[in-house]
Design a protein around this motif. Sequence first.
Motif, PDB file in Angstrom:
ATOM      1  N   LEU A  55     -20.165  67.458  -0.355  1.00 45.88           N
ATOM      2  CA  LEU A  55     -19.488  66.855  -1.505  1.00 45.88           C
ATOM      3  C   LEU A  55     -20.147  65.558  -1.969  1.00 45.88           C
ATOM      4  N   PRO A  59     -18.295  66.388  -7.370  1.00 43.45           N
ATOM      5  CA  PRO A  59     -17.169  67.298  -7.189  1.00 43.45           C
ATOM      6  C   PRO A  59     -17.597  68.762  -7.230  1.00 43.45           C
ATOM      7  N   GLU A 103     -10.653  71.488  -7.763  1.00 46.01           N
ATOM      8  CA  GLU A 103     -11.903  70.773  -7.544  1.00 46.01           C
ATOM      9  C   GLU A 103     -11.699  69.743  -6.433  1.00 46.01           C
ATOM     10  N   TYR A 104     -12.708  69.612  -5.592  1.00 46.42           N
ATOM     11  CA  TYR A 104     -12.682  68.645  -4.495  1.00 46.42           C
ATOM     12  C   TYR A 104     -13.779  67.616  -4.730  1.00 46.42           C
ATOM     13  N   ARG A 105     -13.467  66.356  -4.403  1.00 45.20           N
ATOM     14  CA  ARG A 105     -14.452  65.285  -4.530  1.00 45.20           C
ATOM     15  C   ARG A 105     -14.198  64.252  -3.451  1.00 45.20           C
TER      16      ARG A 105
END
Length: 144
Positions: A55, A59, A103-105
């Motif tokens: 990461l 994102p 979404e991952y960030r």
Amino acid sequence: MDMTSDIAIADQMLGAVAAWREMAAVVGDDVGDCPVRSVLDKVGDKWSMLLVMTLSGGPLRFNEIKRRVPDISQKMLTQTLRDLQRDGLVSRQVFPTVPPAVEYRLTKLGESVLGPFGALVSWANQNHGAIFAARAEFEGKTAA
């Protein structure tokens, strides 16, 4: 990063290790309840560091993370992302689309661990040959 800042970071890390050892000596090396230990256990597990580093480029959606780390199961990816989110290292954003996009960030806290992780990756790159040689030597001695 220049050599002066590398030395300053190394000195800071060595100071932190020395402070931890001093604390351990005070409690008689019984560090079972050490709060640092629970953090290191988490970031040192099989998947957390790899996902944080994945990461670090920005994102990503769940399936893109899965594509970039193909040997992690969907269940373990979900659990590790959830744990990283709980620890404040990763944020999760759901977009109101059909189907919903997630979404991952990295959070600011997650970004702050990239320096120490980067130092560890650099060390591993510099020393993996010696480690593999030591393993081969050890395995040769134990097989005999």
